[in-house]
Design a protein around this motif. Structure first.
Motif, PDB file in Angstrom:
ATOM      1  N   ALA A   1      -5.866  19.426 -12.769  1.00 63.09           N
ATOM      2  CA  ALA A   1      -5.508  18.484 -11.706  1.00 63.09           C
ATOM      3  C   ALA A   1      -6.720  17.776 -11.112  1.00 63.09           C
ATOM      4  N   HIS A   2      -7.860  18.465 -11.017  1.00 66.79           N
ATOM      5  CA  HIS A   2      -9.023  17.816 -10.400  1.00 66.79           C
ATOM      6  C   HIS A   2      -9.520  16.637 -11.243  1.00 66.79           C
ATOM      7  N   LEU A   3      -9.258  16.642 -12.553  1.00 68.46           N
ATOM      8  CA  LEU A   3      -9.648  15.496 -13.389  1.00 68.46           C
ATOM      9  C   LEU A   3      -8.686  14.330 -13.234  1.00 68.46           C
ATOM     10  N   LEU A   4      -7.512  14.584 -12.688  1.00 67.62           N
ATOM     11  CA  LEU A   4      -6.509  13.536 -12.490  1.00 67.62           C
ATOM     12  C   LEU A   4      -6.563  12.939 -11.082  1.00 67.62           C
ATOM     13  N   GLN A   5      -7.408  13.488 -10.218  1.00 65.18           N
ATOM     14  CA  GLN A   5      -7.473  13.030  -8.835  1.00 65.18           C
ATOM     15  C   GLN A   5      -7.895  11.567  -8.755  1.00 65.18           C
ATOM     16  N   ASP A   6      -7.115  10.790  -7.995  1.00 63.77           N
ATOM     17  CA  ASP A   6      -7.406   9.377  -7.732  1.00 63.77           C
ATOM     18  C   ASP A   6      -7.450   8.513  -8.988  1.00 63.77           C
ATOM     19  N   VAL A   7      -6.737   8.917 -10.037  1.00 68.52           N
ATOM     20  CA  VAL A   7      -6.676   8.086 -11.248  1.00 68.52           C
ATOM     21  C   VAL A   7      -5.227   7.946 -11.700  1.00 68.52           C
ATOM     22  N   ASP A   8      -4.959   6.852 -12.382  1.00 64.05           N
ATOM     23  CA  ASP A   8      -3.684   6.619 -13.039  1.00 64.05           C
ATOM     24  C   ASP A   8      -3.942   6.738 -14.532  1.00 64.05           C
ATOM     25  N   VAL A   9      -3.273   7.691 -15.172  1.00 66.40           N
ATOM     26  CA  VAL A   9      -3.473   7.945 -16.590  1.00 66.40           C
ATOM     27  C   VAL A   9      -2.216   7.539 -17.347  1.00 66.40           C
ATOM     28  N   PRO A  10      -2.349   6.706 -18.380  1.00 68.49           N
ATOM     29  CA  PRO A  10      -1.173   6.388 -19.190  1.00 68.49           C
ATOM     30  C   PRO A  10      -0.570   7.675 -19.761  1.00 68.49           C
TER      31      PRO A  10
ATOM     32  N   ARG B   1       0.844  -1.195   0.000  1.00 73.04           N
ATOM     33  CA  ARG B   1       0.000   0.000   0.000  1.00 73.04           C
ATOM     34  C   ARG B   1       0.873   1.236   0.000  1.00 73.04           C
ATOM     35  N   VAL B   2       0.523   2.181  -0.866  1.00 72.70           N
ATOM     36  CA  VAL B   2       1.218   3.460  -0.932  1.00 72.70           C
ATOM     37  C   VAL B   2       0.230   4.516  -0.464  1.00 72.70           C
ATOM     38  N   LEU B   3       0.609   5.240   0.568  1.00 75.12           N
ATOM     39  CA  LEU B   3      -0.287   6.249   1.128  1.00 75.12           C
ATOM     40  C   LEU B   3      -0.248   7.525   0.304  1.00 75.12           C
ATOM     41  N   PRO B   4      -1.360   8.270   0.264  1.00 77.48           N
ATOM     42  CA  PRO B   4      -1.370   9.530  -0.488  1.00 77.48           C
ATOM     43  C   PRO B   4      -0.403  10.527   0.148  1.00 77.48           C
ATOM     44  N   ASN B   5       0.226  11.356  -0.705  1.00 76.77           N
ATOM     45  CA  ASN B   5       1.214  12.312  -0.184  1.00 76.77           C
ATOM     46  C   ASN B   5       0.906  13.754  -0.583  1.00 76.77           C
ATOM     47  N   GLY B   6      -0.217  14.006  -1.213  1.00 80.28           N
ATOM     48  CA  GLY B   6      -0.590  15.366  -1.561  1.00 80.28           C
ATOM     49  C   GLY B   6      -0.087  15.847  -2.905  1.00 80.28           C
ATOM     50  N   GLY B   7       0.648  15.000  -3.612  1.00 83.58           N
ATOM     51  CA  GLY B   7       1.158  15.404  -4.919  1.00 83.58           C
ATOM     52  C   GLY B   7       0.961  14.309  -5.945  1.00 83.58           C
ATOM     53  N   ALA B   8       0.974  14.706  -7.190  1.00 85.40           N
ATOM     54  CA  ALA B   8       0.894  13.729  -8.281  1.00 85.40           C
ATOM     55  C   ALA B   8       2.282  13.138  -8.502  1.00 85.40           C
ATOM     56  N   GLN B   9       2.328  12.002  -9.175  1.00 80.34           N
ATOM     57  CA  GLN B   9       3.600  11.348  -9.435  1.00 80.34           C
ATOM     58  C   GLN B   9       3.568  10.660 -10.792  1.00 80.34           C
ATOM     59  N   LEU B  10       4.671  10.754 -11.506  1.00 77.50           N
ATOM     60  CA  LEU B  10       4.837  10.042 -12.761  1.00 77.50           C
ATOM     61  C   LEU B  10       5.763   8.866 -12.495  1.00 77.50           C
ATOM     62  N   VAL B  11       5.402   7.688 -12.993  1.00 77.25           N
ATOM     63  CA  VAL B  11       6.235   6.495 -12.831  1.00 77.25           C
ATOM     64  C   VAL B  11       6.413   5.859 -14.202  1.00 77.25           C
ATOM     65  N   ILE B  12       7.673   5.590 -14.554  1.00 80.53           N
ATOM     66  CA  ILE B  12       7.990   4.926 -15.814  1.00 80.53           C
ATOM     67  C   ILE B  12       8.683   3.614 -15.482  1.00 80.53           C
ATOM     68  N   ASN B  13       8.027   2.515 -15.819  1.00 78.32           N
ATOM     69  CA  ASN B  13       8.564   1.179 -15.563  1.00 78.32           C
ATOM     70  C   ASN B  13       9.484   0.821 -16.726  1.00 78.32           C
ATOM     71  N   LEU B  14      10.783   0.777 -16.480  1.00 74.83           N
ATOM     72  CA  LEU B  14      11.747   0.479 -17.532  1.00 74.83           C
ATOM     73  C   LEU B  14      12.051  -1.013 -17.627  1.00 74.83           C
ATOM     74  N   GLU B  15      11.690  -1.770 -16.628  1.00 79.86           N
ATOM     75  CA  GLU B  15      11.898  -3.225 -16.658  1.00 79.86           C
ATOM     76  C   GLU B  15      10.987  -3.865 -17.701  1.00 79.86           C
ATOM     77  N   GLU B  16       9.740  -3.454 -17.692  1.00 80.25           N
ATOM     78  CA  GLU B  16       8.763  -3.927 -18.673  1.00 80.25           C
ATOM     79  C   GLU B  16       7.858  -2.742 -18.996  1.00 80.25           C
ATOM     80  N   ASP B  17       7.379  -2.663 -20.182  1.00 80.73           N
ATOM     81  CA  ASP B  17       6.543  -1.522 -20.564  1.00 80.73           C
ATOM     82  C   ASP B  17       5.090  -1.808 -20.213  1.00 80.73           C
ATOM     83  N   GLU B  18       4.867  -2.048 -18.937  1.00 79.83           N
ATOM     84  CA  GLU B  18       3.522  -2.322 -18.436  1.00 79.83           C
ATOM     85  C   GLU B  18       3.483  -1.943 -16.963  1.00 79.83           C
ATOM     86  N   THR B  19       2.360  -1.445 -16.549  1.00 74.53           N
ATOM     87  CA  THR B  19       2.112  -1.168 -15.139  1.00 74.53           C
ATOM     88  C   THR B  19       0.777  -1.800 -14.787  1.00 74.53           C
ATOM     89  N   ARG B  20       0.766  -2.485 -13.687  1.00 78.03           N
ATOM     90  CA  ARG B  20      -0.487  -3.057 -13.201  1.00 78.03           C
ATOM     91  C   ARG B  20      -0.985  -2.182 -12.059  1.00 78.03           C
TER      92      ARG B  20
END
Length: 190
Positions: free
Chosen positions: A108-117, A33-52
């Motif tokens: 930002a309000h449209l990005l709240q609580d969502v993961d967008v490719p 579990r990752v707790l909310p921290n008040g900011g958005a974050q970008l994550v790029i998985n370089l091991e495999e081009d997929e995020t679950r």
């Protein structure tokens, strides 16, 4: 485990708290579990081009959904579940509050609580090129420079409403004491 983090050069430092690089040996599959921290974050998985990404079904069991290996996680109001096996080789950006504004057209309000490719925001070709450049970087510091350069190209100077700038500054300077009601009363907005 190798973890490297740094603050980008101005003006990016106004919107980005830090760029980071993480490479770790393979770990057994586990949920975390990752707790909310008040900011958005970008994550790029370089091991495999997929995020679950995971949601919790009514019984409490995690349910996986596969998406692009490069995702923008908007500001969260609840915890997220991640797969620790996907954290073997990742880079990312941690945004300051309101920090997505110069880089993405979506409010930002449209990005709240969502993961967008990321390719839905920047385009498939640009994200593929960024991923190739990151994979070709000779070392972690160079990878962070590649990531910073991509954000420098995406930078669009956009004025932040003065009330928002005041509120964010107050919360940043007095995080333990600032009260939302007092700040909104001062700026005259809800």
């Amino acid at each position: 485990m190798l973890y490297l983090s740094r603050v980008p050069e101005p003006p990016l430092d106004q919107a980005i708290a830090h760029l980071w690089y993480c490479r770790s040996p393979a770990r057994p599959f586990a949920y975390e579990r990752v707790l909310p921290n008040g900011g958005a974050q970008l994550v790029i998985n370089l091991e495999e081009d997929e995020t679950r990404t995971y949601a919790v079904d009514p019984s409490g069991a995690p349910v996986a959904r596969a998406t692009s290996g490069s995702i923008l996680s908007g500001v969260g109001t609840r915890y997220q579940i991640i797969d620790t096996a996907e954290q073997a080789y990742v880079v990312g950006v941690t945004f300051r509050p309101g920090g997505t504004l110069p880089f993405f057209r979506e409010p930002a309000h449209l990005l709240q609580d969502v993961d967008v490719p990321l390719d839905a925001l920047w385009g498939v070709r640009d994200v593929a090129r960024l991923r190739e450049q990151l994979l070709a970087a000779p070392d972690p510091a160079s990878a962070l420079l590649v990531l910073e350069a991509a954000f420098a190209r995406a930078w669009r100077a956009r004025a932040v409403h003065p009330a928002v700038a005041h509120a964010v500054g107050t919360f940043r300077r007095h995080a333990e004491a600032a009260r939302i009601g007092e700040v909104t009363a001062r700026v005259g907005l809800s």
